[in-house]
Each structure stands twice: as C-alpha cells, then as structure tokens.
Design a protein around this motif. Structure first.
Motif, PDB file in Angstrom:
ATOM      1  N   ARG A 221       0.828  -1.207   0.000  1.00  0.00           N
ATOM      2  CA  ARG A 221       0.000   0.000   0.000  1.00  0.00           C
ATOM      3  C   ARG A 221       0.860   1.253   0.000  1.00  0.00           C
ATOM      4  NH1 ARG A 221      -3.162  -3.004   3.688  1.00  0.00           N
ATOM      5  NH2 ARG A 221      -2.108  -1.972   5.437  1.00  0.00           N
ATOM      6  N   ARG A 222       1.989   1.204   0.721  1.00  0.00           N
ATOM      7  CA  ARG A 222       2.862   2.379   0.746  1.00  0.00           C
ATOM      8  C   ARG A 222       3.588   2.577  -0.578  1.00  0.00           C
ATOM      9  NH1 ARG A 222       3.730   0.374   6.010  1.00  0.00           N
ATOM     10  NH2 ARG A 222       5.535  -0.825   5.348  1.00  0.00           N
ATOM     11  N   ILE A 223       4.006   1.481  -1.197  1.00  0.00           N
ATOM     12  CA  ILE A 223       4.812   1.574  -2.403  1.00  0.00           C
ATOM     13  C   ILE A 223       3.949   1.744  -3.650  1.00  0.00           C
ATOM     14  CG2 ILE A 223       6.435   0.293  -3.848  1.00  0.00           C
ATOM     15  CD1 ILE A 223       7.448  -1.014  -1.267  1.00  0.00           C
ATOM     16  N   GLY A 224       2.727   1.189  -3.631  1.00  0.00           N
ATOM     17  CA  GLY A 224       1.874   1.178  -4.808  1.00  0.00           C
ATOM     18  C   GLY A 224       1.633   2.540  -5.446  1.00  0.00           C
ATOM     19  N   PRO A 225       1.120   3.539  -4.715  1.00  0.00           N
ATOM     20  CA  PRO A 225       0.827   4.838  -5.358  1.00  0.00           C
ATOM     21  C   PRO A 225       2.046   5.509  -5.986  1.00  0.00           C
ATOM     22  CG  PRO A 225      -0.324   4.635  -3.256  1.00  0.00           C
ATOM     23  CD  PRO A 225       0.602   3.471  -3.341  1.00  0.00           C
ATOM     24  N   PRO A 226       3.191   5.619  -5.265  1.00  0.00           N
ATOM     25  CA  PRO A 226       4.346   6.236  -5.947  1.00  0.00           C
ATOM     26  C   PRO A 226       4.840   5.416  -7.128  1.00  0.00           C
ATOM     27  CG  PRO A 226       4.971   5.404  -3.773  1.00  0.00           C
ATOM     28  CD  PRO A 226       3.491   5.335  -3.844  1.00  0.00           C
ATOM     29  N   ALA A 227       4.684   4.072  -7.061  1.00  0.00           N
ATOM     30  CA  ALA A 227       5.110   3.247  -8.197  1.00  0.00           C
ATOM     31  C   ALA A 227       4.241   3.530  -9.419  1.00  0.00           C
ATOM     32  CB  ALA A 227       5.041   1.768  -7.819  1.00  0.00           C
ATOM     33  N   ARG A 228       2.934   3.673  -9.196  1.00  0.00           N
ATOM     34  CA  ARG A 228       2.049   3.977 -10.332  1.00  0.00           C
ATOM     35  C   ARG A 228       2.357   5.356 -10.912  1.00  0.00           C
ATOM     36  NH1 ARG A 228      -1.638   1.133  -6.998  1.00  0.00           N
ATOM     37  NH2 ARG A 228      -2.332   3.067  -5.976  1.00  0.00           N
ATOM     38  N   ARG A 229       2.644   6.328 -10.041  1.00  0.00           N
ATOM     39  CA  ARG A 229       2.993   7.654 -10.553  1.00  0.00           C
ATOM     40  C   ARG A 229       4.307   7.615 -11.335  1.00  0.00           C
ATOM     41  NH1 ARG A 229       1.154   9.128  -5.315  1.00  0.00           N
ATOM     42  NH2 ARG A 229       3.325   9.253  -4.563  1.00  0.00           N
ATOM     43  N   PHE A 230       5.250   6.834 -10.843  1.00  0.00           N
ATOM     44  CA  PHE A 230       6.540   6.706 -11.522  1.00  0.00           C
ATOM     45  C   PHE A 230       6.358   6.141 -12.925  1.00  0.00           C
ATOM     46  CE2 PHE A 230      10.175   4.022 -12.629  1.00  0.00           C
ATOM     47  CZ  PHE A 230      11.223   4.924 -12.533  1.00  0.00           C
ATOM     48  N   LEU A 231       5.548   5.085 -13.063  1.00  0.00           N
ATOM     49  CA  LEU A 231       5.341   4.472 -14.372  1.00  0.00           C
ATOM     50  C   LEU A 231       4.497   5.365 -15.277  1.00  0.00           C
ATOM     51  CD1 LEU A 231       4.710   0.772 -13.287  1.00  0.00           C
ATOM     52  CD2 LEU A 231       6.789   1.730 -14.282  1.00  0.00           C
TER      53      LEU A 231
ATOM     54  N   VAL B 205       8.385   5.285 -22.663  1.00  0.00           N
ATOM     55  CA  VAL B 205       9.310   4.156 -22.499  1.00  0.00           C
ATOM     56  C   VAL B 205       8.540   2.845 -22.487  1.00  0.00           C
ATOM     57  CG1 VAL B 205      11.029   3.118 -20.984  1.00  0.00           C
ATOM     58  CG2 VAL B 205      10.943   5.596 -21.256  1.00  0.00           C
ATOM     59  N   LEU B 206       7.403   2.812 -21.803  1.00  0.00           N
ATOM     60  CA  LEU B 206       6.611   1.585 -21.725  1.00  0.00           C
ATOM     61  C   LEU B 206       6.078   1.191 -23.100  1.00  0.00           C
ATOM     62  CD1 LEU B 206       4.620   2.278 -18.431  1.00  0.00           C
ATOM     63  CD2 LEU B 206       6.614   0.809 -18.733  1.00  0.00           C
ATOM     64  N   VAL B 207       5.648   2.178 -23.906  1.00  0.00           N
ATOM     65  CA  VAL B 207       5.159   1.862 -25.250  1.00  0.00           C
ATOM     66  C   VAL B 207       6.276   1.277 -26.105  1.00  0.00           C
ATOM     67  CG1 VAL B 207       4.284   2.888 -27.377  1.00  0.00           C
ATOM     68  CG2 VAL B 207       3.284   3.536 -25.178  1.00  0.00           C
ATOM     69  N   ARG B 208       7.454   1.876 -26.053  1.00  0.00           N
ATOM     70  CA  ARG B 208       8.577   1.353 -26.854  1.00  0.00           C
ATOM     71  C   ARG B 208       8.989  -0.041 -26.384  1.00  0.00           C
ATOM     72  NH1 ARG B 208       9.906   6.850 -26.418  1.00  0.00           N
ATOM     73  NH2 ARG B 208      11.319   6.501 -24.661  1.00  0.00           N
ATOM     74  N   LEU B 209       8.937  -0.274 -25.083  1.00  0.00           N
ATOM     75  CA  LEU B 209       9.212  -1.625 -24.579  1.00  0.00           C
ATOM     76  C   LEU B 209       8.184  -2.619 -25.106  1.00  0.00           C
ATOM     77  CD1 LEU B 209      10.300  -1.357 -20.816  1.00  0.00           C
ATOM     78  CD2 LEU B 209      11.536  -2.475 -22.670  1.00  0.00           C
ATOM     79  N   ALA B 210       6.923  -2.206 -25.143  1.00  0.00           N
ATOM     80  CA  ALA B 210       5.871  -3.097 -25.640  1.00  0.00           C
ATOM     81  C   ALA B 210       6.086  -3.439 -27.108  1.00  0.00           C
ATOM     82  CB  ALA B 210       4.503  -2.445 -25.433  1.00  0.00           C
ATOM     83  N   VAL B 211       6.555  -2.461 -27.902  1.00  0.00           N
ATOM     84  CA  VAL B 211       6.807  -2.719 -29.323  1.00  0.00           C
ATOM     85  C   VAL B 211       7.911  -3.763 -29.490  1.00  0.00           C
ATOM     86  CG1 VAL B 211       7.651  -1.703 -31.460  1.00  0.00           C
ATOM     87  CG2 VAL B 211       5.983  -0.475 -30.065  1.00  0.00           C
ATOM     88  N   TRP B 212       9.001  -3.580 -28.775  1.00  0.00           N
ATOM     89  CA  TRP B 212      10.068  -4.580 -28.841  1.00  0.00           C
ATOM     90  C   TRP B 212       9.579  -5.940 -28.332  1.00  0.00           C
ATOM     91  CZ3 TRP B 212      14.110  -4.173 -31.720  1.00  0.00           C
ATOM     92  CH2 TRP B 212      14.682  -2.934 -31.989  1.00  0.00           C
ATOM     93  N   SER B 213       8.719  -5.932 -27.321  1.00  0.00           N
ATOM     94  CA  SER B 213       8.218  -7.192 -26.775  1.00  0.00           C
ATOM     95  C   SER B 213       7.300  -7.898 -27.751  1.00  0.00           C
ATOM     96  CB  SER B 213       7.478  -6.919 -25.455  1.00  0.00           C
ATOM     97  OG  SER B 213       8.352  -6.333 -24.515  1.00  0.00           O
ATOM     98  N   LEU B 214       6.532  -7.134 -28.544  1.00  0.00           N
ATOM     99  CA  LEU B 214       5.718  -7.762 -29.591  1.00  0.00           C
ATOM    100  C   LEU B 214       6.605  -8.480 -30.596  1.00  0.00           C
ATOM    101  CD1 LEU B 214       2.978  -5.061 -30.269  1.00  0.00           C
ATOM    102  CD2 LEU B 214       2.643  -7.370 -29.343  1.00  0.00           C
ATOM    103  N   ALA B 215       7.746  -7.867 -30.910  1.00  0.00           N
ATOM    104  CA  ALA B 215       8.690  -8.546 -31.797  1.00  0.00           C
ATOM    105  C   ALA B 215       9.189  -9.844 -31.167  1.00  0.00           C
ATOM    106  CB  ALA B 215       9.863  -7.615 -32.113  1.00  0.00           C
ATOM    107  N   GLU B 216       9.399  -9.829 -29.851  1.00  0.00           N
ATOM    108  CA  GLU B 216       9.826 -11.062 -29.182  1.00  0.00           C
ATOM    109  C   GLU B 216       8.733 -12.116 -29.221  1.00  0.00           C
ATOM    110  OE1 GLU B 216      11.742 -12.425 -24.870  1.00  0.00           O
ATOM    111  OE2 GLU B 216      11.349 -10.305 -25.319  1.00  0.00           O
ATOM    112  N   ALA B 217       7.472 -11.690 -29.067  1.00  0.00           N
ATOM    113  CA  ALA B 217       6.363 -12.638 -29.161  1.00  0.00           C
ATOM    114  C   ALA B 217       6.303 -13.249 -30.559  1.00  0.00           C
ATOM    115  CB  ALA B 217       5.047 -11.935 -28.824  1.00  0.00           C
ATOM    116  N   GLY B 218       6.503 -12.421 -31.586  1.00  0.00           N
ATOM    117  CA  GLY B 218       6.524 -12.952 -32.950  1.00  0.00           C
ATOM    118  C   GLY B 218       7.649 -13.937 -33.165  1.00  0.00           C
ATOM    119  N   GLN B 219       8.798 -13.653 -32.591  1.00  0.00           N
ATOM    120  CA  GLN B 219       9.929 -14.568 -32.713  1.00  0.00           C
ATOM    121  C   GLN B 219       9.615 -15.908 -32.050  1.00  0.00           C
ATOM    122  OE1 GLN B 219      12.117 -15.107 -29.771  1.00  0.00           O
ATOM    123  NE2 GLN B 219      13.518 -16.491 -30.868  1.00  0.00           N
TER     124      GLN B 219
END
Length: 594
Positions: free
Chosen positions: A16-26, A32-46
C-alpha cells in the motif's frame, strides 16, 4: 523486543505504501513503456515463428518428401532465433529509461532521509545511510530491472507460444494449459505468505543481532542490575524466533519448488502421455514436435525465470523499497530508547520541583522526547531543577535516556514537548557558551598539548594550563609527551589519556555548566575520583552521567532513570526510594563495579 522492520502478516502494508508512488513513476514514463511493448511484440513474434516453422518443416517438408520446403522452414526458424539478438538489444536500451530514473529517485530519497536523521534523529548520524545509498539502492535497481525483463518476457513469450499452439491444433492447449496454469496459480498463491515469511525472518535476524550488540555494549549495566539471566532468556527466545521464522521460510520455499515442478515438468509429461489421444484427433507429427519446441524453448524457460525472479528479486525489491521510501526515517534506532533493565521506555517521570532561590543552572519543565513518530518516549514529562554550583549524577541502565538528557541540556537535541532552560534562558537547540559537553569519546587534535588544553579557553595563560595539569593529575602524561609545547599525536594516546586531556580542557572552560557523558569511562577508579573532585571544585555546575556508582556517592544529588519513574535526591534519599538504585548499590558494594 521489537525489530526495526515493520512486519505485516501478508506484506500488504508495504504494498500500500509503495503502490501509489510506483504507479505515478510508471505513468510519467508512458513513452518508455510503449517502446518496450513494441520490442516485446517482436519477441512474441519470434517465439511464435520458431515453433510454427519447425512444425511445418516436418509436416510440409521432410515427411511430405519435400526437402527443399523443409529446409526453408528451418531457415525461417533460424531467422527467428537470430532476430532475438536485436530484440534483446532494443529491450535493454529502453530498460535504462526506467531503471536509471528509479535509481536517481531512490538516491534522492535516501539522501533526504539521511539529512532528516542528521537534523532531528537520535545521535545526529545515520549509520544505515551508506547501505541505503550504495547496497540497497543498487539492489532495488537490479531487482526492478530483472522484474521488468522477466514479466515482459513471460507475458509476450507466453502469448506467442500459446498462439502458436492454438494455430497448430486447439487440442494441444487442452493438454498443456491445465498443469501450466495449475503450477502458476500455486506459485502465485505463495507470493504473499512467502514475502511475509521473508520479512519475519529478516525481522527476527535483525532483532537477534540488535539484542547481541546491545547486550555486549551493556555488560557493565547487566552485571550491576543483575539482569544477565533475563537477557539470556530473552536471547534464547530470539534465537527460537529466528529458527521458527527460518523454518517457515523453508516450508514456503518447498511449496514454491513444488509449484515450479508442476508448471515446469507436468506439461511435458502430459503432452507425452496424451500423444495417442492427440494423434487420434488429427494432431500431426510436426504439430507435436512444434508443441514440444514451444514448451522447451519458450514457455517453460520463461515460466521458470518468472518464478525465480518474482520469488527472489520481487521480495528483495519490496523490502528494499519499503526501507528506502518508508515513513519512519530511522526505524532501526528507535530500539535504543528501550532500557536494558526493564525493557520499557520511561513513563512519566516523578516531578523534581524547584523551590525558591536563585535562577536554576538547569531546569526541565515537562520535557518529553521520543526518537521517531512511532517510538515510545525516552523521557516523558520530566521535571528537573539543578541549582547553581550543584553536582548532579545521572544513573540508570544503558539506553534509558541519560545521554539524551545531557544532549537536551547541551542544546544539541530539541524536546518534542516541554522546555529546557539553562541559566534562566530557553534552550533553542543550538549550543551556547553557558555549557560544555564532554562526550565519552574524547577528541584530541594534532597540535601542542597547550593548544589542546586551551581549546575552550583561548585566553588561558601558562599558569592556568599548569594549574589544570596539576588539578587533573596529568603531570606524568604531559612530561611523557614532552611538555605543554610538545606536539600531540592522537593515535599515540590511549583512550584514557585522551579523556584526561579532554577533562583538563573542560576544567579550563569558562562555561558555568559542565556536562560529562561517561567522560571518565576509560579512567581507573582512582583517576576518575580525582578528576571528578577537581571538576566539582571548579566554579559552576557539574552534571555527570555516572560510569561507576562511586560517582553518584560523590555527587550532591543523584537522578535515577529506571524505566518506571525518575527519582532524584541525595544518595540516602534515593536509596530509600529507588529499588533499582538499591540493586545497583548492592552490586557495587559487592565488588563488580569497583
């Protein structure tokens, strides 16, 4: 005994203490998360391509008599494997956009907490700051990076592999999914109790270590108070608690190992056992080989890595983040407020009223102080009045608040409530010329003997220095060094010799109030008695945290802090009113403290 770690049965408090600041951080790093997802889709295709290509190389190539087609499909599988390298490179390049800001934020938080501790915490220093700034921050950074890589890889690799199984034949999912999901569910069910068990084990280990350290430092008080057997029993209980926590942790580790076996091995066994059933439903040889490829090359390694990372790195990350970002700036040090003898923080003290007469040298009015917002008070409602020229000895077990009391009077520590006055003026938290505090660890600098002695009294002449040397019995020491004009090498002095120089320096100080915080602990009893008598003859008021009970007998009055109430009076009066003081005096008369 309580540990410095806040232990919650399921770890939900930390989440509970870590959750809110972690969500704000992300949320601030969506790009960055979108670009990671794009690379990860390529990994799924592989992952999809490798098993699919192997299956068709068998069915449409080699078993169909078309070697060229089989080789082309194998070449496609090889291309999928080769393409993994740039995908991994792209993932790591984007990962830095998450891990480095996290590291910077944790370093800032650790520095802020260290500064807060230095300004307001016990002792003015934070011994855990170096660990937080180096070891704990790096643990958090590495654990976070591992979790991001693992969770991302498992989700997208599993999606590609499951999609591949579905494309080969839906019946393959019927066989593979139940044991896979069953093992994963069993593993997820162990996360919260495993984290709680890890935190309990950590708390038990820290409590045991703290008990051992405090018992070692307080051996004198344990002997004086006759509480050694109680501390032994307490240590035995803490050892048993640590062993119980370790057994619980091992039990959950065994359950986690079983979950890994269910998810990691049963799908392969189930697929082998179900081969006749699958063949009867039209699953081809190539589809079976592709299914085994998906399991061996994609699903099971990703699942094994996920379980290992969540079980180890995830728990470490949760604990470290809670330590670095938790609400209590100095959780480990609040234990020092607990007295050795009674195991309780001091409740409200008995009032020591001030009668008519001159302005007191020291006056405390309903002073309360605790180290940390959740700690019990070290001093609670303490009233004290010390007359000008009086010699007061402060007695009590280690950790009861004796040094805290002197720091309050010296102005290096501010009370939570109440008021501290010196010579009729309120102490505002900063040292002034009215008092001199001599700590247990004496400071001697590289300079002449005379410069060290005159440090607090620059106007002292040769006659004053000689008088201080004679009064404190330092003639032999000064002669051995080479006289007042000889250079002192601090490393060449014993702790007792450094204390003697510091006491002579205090003797020359013009401050009318002298505070000794076990400043004679390295002297032998005779030297201690000579020093205290000399300092008591000096004009002004003397307050001494007693190292030996003989110091209390020499004082005009004695203040006993015993964890129940504060008792102040002459030696005879305190003997009649304080059970702890009677015990201390009895042990002292019997010899252990002499």
């Amino acid at each position: 005994m309580t540990s410095g770690v806040s232990v919650e049965s399921d770890g939900s408090g930390a989440l509970r203490r870590i959750g809110p600041p972690a969500r704000r951080f992300l949320a601030r790093r969506k790009g960055v998360l979108v670009r990671l997802a794009v690379w990860s889709l390529a990994e799924a295709g592989q992952a999809f391509l490798v098993g699919y290509a192997i299956a068709h190389s068998v069915d449409r190539g080699f078993l169909a008599g078309d070697t060229r087609a089989g080789l082309l499909w194998l070449a496609a599988a090889l291309a999928g494997v080769v393409c993994a390298a740039p995908v991994v490179r792209g993932v790591f390049a984007e990962l830095a956009g998450l891990t480095e800001p996290l590291r910077d934020a944790l370093v800032r938080r650790a520095v802020d907490r260290s500064l807060e501790r230095a300004l307001h915490g016990p002792g003015g220093t934070d011994r855990a700051a170096v660990s937080r700034l180096t070891n704990q921050v790096e643990i958090a950074r590495d654990s976070f990076a591992g979790l991001v890589l693992t969770l991302r890889s498992f989700v997208f690799t599993a999606a590609g592999a499951l999609l591949g199984l579905l494309s080969l034949h839906p019946a393959l999912l019927v066989v593979v999914l139940p044991p896979l999901l069953g093992g994963l569910a069993l593993f997820l069910a162990t996360l919260r109790p495993m984290a709680a068990a890890q935190r309990r084990a950590l708390a038990a280990d820290e409590a045991l270590g703290d008990h051992a350290a405090r018992a070692r430092a307080a051996l004198r008080d344990l002997t004086a108070c006759g509480t050694g057997p109680d501390r032994v029993r307490q240590g035995t209980r803490l050892v048993a608690d640590a062993a119980s926590a370790a057994r619980a942790l091992a039990g959950w580790a065994a359950v986690r190992t079983a979950a890994l076996g269910v998810a990691g091995h049963l799908p392969v066994l189930a697929l082998l056992v179900a081969v006749p059933w699958l063949r009867g439903r039209g699953v081809t040889t190539g589809a079976l080989l592709g299914a085994f490829t998906y399991l061996a090359q994609s699903l099971l390694p990703a699942l094994h890595t996920l379980m290992t990372a969540l079980g180890a790195a995830g728990a470490r990350l949760l604990v470290v983040l809670d330590r670095v970002t938790g609400p209590d700036p100095w959780p480990t040090d609040t234990r020092r407020a607990t007295p050795v003898a009674s195991g309780r923080a001091a409740p409200p003290a008995e009032a020591v009223p001030r009668g008519p007469g001159p302005v007191p040298a020291v006056e405390l009015r309903s002073v309360t102080l605790s180290y940390g917002t959740r700690a019990e008070p070290v001093l609670d409602g303490l009233d004290l009045c010390v007359a000008p020229g009086e010699h007061l000895a402060v007695v009590g077990p280690s950790g009861i608040g004796k040094s805290t009391l002197l720091r309050l009077i010296a102005g290096t520590l501010a009370p939570d409530d109440g008021e501290v006055r010196v010579a009729g003026r309120a102490v505002t938290g900063r040292a002034v010329a009215e008092r001199t505090l001599v700590p247990q660890e004496a400071y001697v600098f590289s300079g002449t003997v005379g410069e060290n002695l005159a440090y607090l009294c620059p106007d002292a002449d040769r006659a004053d220095l000689d008088a201080a040397v004679r009064a404190l019995g330092l003639t032999a020491l000064v002669d051995r060094i080479g006289g007042l004009d000889a250079t002192v090498r601090p490393a060449g002095l014993s702790p007792g010799e450094r204390q003697s120089i510091a006491l002579a320096r205090a003797y020359l100080s013009p401050a009318p109030l002298l505070l000794l915080d076990e400043a004679t602990c390295h002297l032998d009893p005779a030297a201690e008695a000579d020093a205290e008598r000399a300092l008591a003859r000096r004009p002004g008021t003397l307050v001494v945290v007693a190292h030996r009970l003989s110091s209390a007998v020499r004082a005009d009055r004695v203040l006993v802090l015993d964890g129940v109430r504060a008792v102040c009076g002459t030696h005879e009066e305190v003997l009649a009113r304080s059970p702890l003081y009677r015990d201390l005096t009895g042990h002292w008369n019997a010899g252990p403290l002499r």
